[in-house]
Every structure is written in structure tokens, then in C-alpha cells.
Design an enzyme around this catalytic site. Structure first.
Site, PDB file in Angstrom:
ATOM      1  N   SER A  63      64.706  75.037 -40.651  1.00 53.41           N
ATOM      2  CA  SER A  63      63.757  74.454 -39.704  1.00 53.41           C
ATOM      3  C   SER A  63      62.604  75.366 -39.316  1.00 53.41           C
ATOM      4  O   SER A  63      61.724  74.945 -38.548  1.00 53.41           O
ATOM      5  CB  SER A  63      64.490  74.004 -38.444  1.00 53.41           C
ATOM      6  OG  SER A  63      65.184  72.806 -38.681  1.00 53.41           O
ATOM      7  N   LYS A  66      59.206  73.846 -39.622  1.00 54.53           N
ATOM      8  CA  LYS A  66      58.503  73.068 -38.602  1.00 54.53           C
ATOM      9  C   LYS A  66      57.303  73.798 -38.016  1.00 54.53           C
ATOM     10  O   LYS A  66      56.418  73.167 -37.430  1.00 54.53           O
ATOM     11  CB  LYS A  66      59.477  72.642 -37.512  1.00 54.53           C
ATOM     12  CG  LYS A  66      60.564  71.675 -37.998  1.00 54.53           C
ATOM     13  CD  LYS A  66      61.511  71.290 -36.879  1.00 54.53           C
ATOM     14  CE  LYS A  66      62.538  70.236 -37.316  1.00 54.53           C
ATOM     15  NZ  LYS A  66      63.563  70.771 -38.221  1.00 54.53           N
ATOM     16  N   SER A 120      63.939  71.238 -32.410  1.00 57.68           N
ATOM     17  CA  SER A 120      64.169  71.062 -33.845  1.00 57.68           C
ATOM     18  C   SER A 120      64.553  69.628 -34.190  1.00 57.68           C
ATOM     19  O   SER A 120      65.418  69.383 -35.045  1.00 57.68           O
ATOM     20  CB  SER A 120      65.243  72.035 -34.350  1.00 57.68           C
ATOM     21  OG  SER A 120      64.931  72.505 -35.635  1.00 57.68           O
TER      22      SER A 120
END
Length: 300
Positions: A63, A66, A120
């Protein structure tokens, strides 16, 4: 300070690094002990390298992806107050796919970015890519184009969330991404939001979210930008900008064993920077790092 960061980090973007010093400010430093397989850290105001551990090897980044998703959205100029419809994924996802957002409800684009960064939220990143001009494929192309622009030569993106193990980058590449993201106040603010209540429409409902990095709420830390990540294949990951000893420091830790091991690495690094003490790593995390590191080095 932002201008100094840009000037100092120009060296990093060009690939010109200063070697890590054994002494600094009169402090004799012990070898820093880290649980993470890959690590890198620099002073953002000068680009001076502080830590480098397998920092040029590409690895799954989960993640941490992101951060690039947020950067592409913010720099696209798309209005952050535009309400977007939550759409279902059109491709199979086999892991970490659960979302508390209801399909067909709506949330502003900026709120989706906030939830993606602080909590997240994976479906939020899919929705952001879906509503990008040209759709998801165009969005992923924009992510890779931005990586190329930043000189992230060991980076590739195939999705906007990091659920794919094929999203890879080196720790040094992620320092470049941190520096670029750190130039945007909205990304800094969204990523360090401690708790947030999202107010959806169509139907109206609310959901509470918490930051995945407990250091943003810790009184002894001054975190300016944050993102955590986890996949089985990527291990525990952390990318962060924090003020230490009065200066902005960018940190990247990739692939460590144990839920809190990247946070432990951040703490060990901060103590090492302040007083030169190298710290200790738990036996299980140290064994994992040694095994993975040996395999990577044998593979060349």
C-alpha cells in the site's frame, strides 16, 4: 523550508548521493540494526544519505503504492470536492479486498484520497482510478509516467492500491516519491489525519476511520507525511517524513517481519540519529531479515 527541500533533494533526483558517515556532529555511530530487508533514509533539506540497505533492489511495496495514487490525483487538478460514486471492482482481487464503503454511495474525491492514505482503504483507490479521465488504465499509465518523471527507475505499477505483488519499487525510488508528495500540503494533511469520520451520500451514512500508523498520534513524534503497507509477499512496510533533531528526514522501510517491526525500525533509527546507539532487533525479525537478505543476494 519547502524551497530548501526542493533544492536539497535535487541531488537525490539526479542520483547523486553522499555516503553515510560514521560520525556526525561529533557522535560516533554504532552500526544501525534494522529488521527491514530494505531501507533508506535521507535529510530532505540536503539530500544527504543517512541509511542505505539494499536500497536499489526493487521489491513489492504493497500500500505504499497509495502515495503515488494520491500524487497523481492531486496533480491532475481534478476537484477534490467533487462527489464520486463508489463503484464495484471489475477485476478479481483475492486478498485484502474488504471495504466498509457501500457500492453506489458517494463521497468527495478528496475524502477518498484521505481514506486511502490514512486508513489504506483499497476500494477508495479503485474508485479514484475509475473516475480518472480515460479510466483505470489511463490512471495506471499516469502513475508510471510520474514515476519515470521522478527518476524512479526501479518502479512499476499495475494497480492503484498495491494489492498486486507486481507493484514494485526500490527504497531509493520511494524516497523520491516521498519528496514529491511532501511538496503537497493536502497529501501531508490527509496522510497524517489521526481519526476521521466520512459522511457518505446516497444513502446517507457515516463511517469512522483511524490512521494505520500510530506514530502520527504519538506525542514524541513529529510526523509530516506517512504511509504504511502490507502484503504477505511484501512484508510490513513504512514510508514516512518526520522532523528529527530539527530537520526533515525521509524514511523508507520495506519487508520486515512482525506487525510493529517497521515502527521499531523507525524508533531505532531516530535514537541512532540522536545518540549513535545501534539498537537491537527481536530474534524472529532478525532471522527473517537474514534469510530473505541471503536469498536476495544469492539471486544476484
Amino acid at each position: 523550508m519547502r524551497g530548501l527541500v526542493c533544492l536539497g533533494f535535487a541531488l537525490l533526483l539526479l542520483g547523486a548521493w553522499a555516503p553515510a558517515a560514521h560520525t556526525s556532529g561529533g557522535i560516533e555511530r554504532e552500526p544501525l540494526q534494522l529488521a527491514s530487508v530494505h531501507a533508506a533514509a535521507v535529510y530532505l533539506d540536503t539530500g544527504e544519505r543517512l541509511v542505505s540497505k539494499r536500497a536499489d533492489m526493487p521489491a513489492p511495496i504493497a500500500s505504499l503504492t497509495k502515495l503515488m495514487t494520491a500524487l497523481v490525483v492531486v496533480e491532475s487538478g481534478a476537484p477534490l470536492d467533487e462527489w464520486l460514486t463508489i463503484v464495484p471492482r471489475q477485476h478479481a482481487v483475492t486478498k485484502n479486498a474488504y471495504s466498509r464503503m457501500r457500492v453506489d454511495s458517494r463521497l468527495p474525491r478528496g475524502e477518498l484520497v484521505r481514506l486511502a492514505l490514512m486508513s489504506s482503504e483499497n476500494l477508495a483507490t479503485y474508485v479514484l482510478a475509475h473516475h480518472h479521465p480515460g479510466g483505470r488504465a489511463a490512471f495506471i499509465a499516469a502513475m508510471n509516467a510520474k514515476a519515470k518523471e521522478l527518476g524512479m527507475t526501479q518502479t512499476r505499477f499495475v494497480d492503484s492500491s498495491g494489492l498486486s505483488v507486481e507493484n514494485v519499487a526500490s527504497a531509493n525510488d520511494l524516497l523520491k516519491l516521498l519528496a514529491a508528495a511532501n511538496e503537497h500540503e493536502v497529501i501531508r494533511d490527509y496522510s497524517t489525519t489521526r481519526y476521521h469520520t466520512a459522511h457518505f451520500r446516497g444513502p446517507r451514512y457515516t463511517k469512522g476511520y483511524a490512521n494505520t500508523n500510530p506514530l502520527v498520534a504519538h506525542s514524541r513524534w513529529q510526523v509530516g507525511l506517512s504511509k504504511t503497507g502490507y502484503l504477505v509477499e511484501a512484508g510490513r512496510c513504512l514510508a514516512m517524513v518526520a522532523e528529527m533533531e530539527g530537520r526533515p528526514v525521509a524514511l523508507v522501510f520495506l519487508n520486515s517481519h512482525g506487525t510493529r517491526s517497521p515502527l521499531g525500525d523507525a524508533g531505532r533509527f531516530r535514537r541512532w540519529l540522536a545518540d549513535g546507539v545501534g539498537g537491537t532487533v527481536a530474534a524472529s525479525a532478525r532471522e527473517y531479515e537474514q534469510q530473505v537478505g541471503a536469498r536476495l543476494e544469492s539471486d544476484g
